[in-house]
Design a protein around this motif. Structure first.
Motif: not given
Lengths: 167, 146
Positions: B128-146
């Motif tokens: 669960f931690l793995v999935v959470a970290t991955y998705r949160l990271r993806s989200w944060l990265v896309s937020e920065k780019q968006g």
């Protein structure tokens, strides 16, 4: 696959490879020994001094076979059930549960300078070591531990005796 | 909102990273002992247990370190996810075979099973931690780019 995902997958693989290379370079000798069948556990030097604690000497499969050819006594330290199911040919069952009962017969039939090898269920099983230590306490000076145990014997395709294996 | 997500993200990655840095170090310290544990699962042939014991702790440590440093987060997390998946499969295999992975010579029955079961729950939690970290990271990265 998007280019970003492809990059991520590539970097994932790189981390795996980097870590593996790191680990293998630190443990090169150990891995090579394992693949060439040599004993991996550090062999304990048996220097007999007054008051010293002696340890059974770890031996690998090749050494076990050699010692057996020279007439070594082999001891199975596992439970009676496991022993009955399969054991190394000619092995004697001497386990912790029935130690008091089976020891006298063993002491009578095996001389103190006999070469003795103990084994059990392989790595992670300490009973062979335990029994080995006890035999040393009883005055046996030539005790060895076959750490690979029955699993390694079997994996090598060697014959076993017992109800479960081939007679 | 972003703030909270960032906080949760950092907690996840530090927890996961710290855990595997620690796990990697402990195992790297006693490689032969770890090889025994791997051999206990009776999955790999003799020499391969040592191969795994030699490399796995360093992979864990490296991935954990990257997470702690907040570098190459998603690849590192994927590495841990893959490793964790392999652990989970190994544990399931042990439970299915009824293997008592603590020697089994004179253990009271059930002890080995509990250990494997607990490890399984723990590893599912880690997933669960793995999935959470991955998705949160993806989200944060896309937020920065968006």
């Amino acid at each position: 696959m998007s280019s970003e995902l492809r990059r991520i997958v590539l970097e994932t693989i790189i981390i795996f490879v980097l870590g593996a290379v790191l680990g293998l370079s630190f443990n090169y000798r150990m891995v090579m020994n394992a693949f060439t069948g040599k004993t991996v556990a550090p062999a304990v030097k048996v220097e007999v001094q007054e008051g010293d604690i002696l340890f059974p000497l770890p031996v690998d499969l090749g050494e076990v076979q050699e010692l057996l050819k020279q007439g070594a006594v082999i001891v199975d330290a596992r439970s009676e059930e496991l022993y009955a199911e399969a054991h190394i040919p000619k092995a004697v069952n001497l386990n912790m549960a029935y130690y008091e009962e089976t020891l006298p017969a063993f002491l009578k039939s095996v001389s103190r300078d006999a070469v003795v090898i103990t084994y059990c269920s392989g790595y992670g099983c300490d009973d062979s070591f335990e029994i080995g230590m006890r035999l040393i306490d009883e005055g046996y000076m030539n005790v060895h531990v076959f750490e690979g145990g029955l699993p390694q014997w079997r994996d090598a395709g060697l014959p076993v005796e017992g109800a479960g294996g081939q007679p | 909102m972003n703030r909270w997500i960032a906080i949760v993200y950092h907690l996840c990655r530090l927890g996961l990273g710290g855990l595997f840095v620690y796990a990697g170090l402990i195992k790297a310290e006693d490689t032969v002992g770890f090889a025994r544990s791997v051999a206990n699962y009776k999955i790999l042939p003799y020499g391969w247990n040592y191969l795994v014991a030699a490399s796995l702790p360093y992979v864990e440590f490296l991935a954990g370190l990257l997470l702690v440093l907040n570098r190459k987060v998603r690849p590192a997390v994927l590495v841990l996810g893959v490793l964790n998946l392999v652990f989970i499969m190994a544990l399931v295999s042990v439970l299915v075979r009824g293997l008592d992975i603590d020697c089994g010579c004179f253990d009271t029955s059930g002890e080995g099973h509990t250990t494997a079961q607990w490890a399984l729950f723990r590893d599912i939690g880690i997933m669960f931690l793995v999935v959470a970290t991955y998705r949160l990271r993806s989200w944060l990265v896309s937020e920065k780019q968006g």
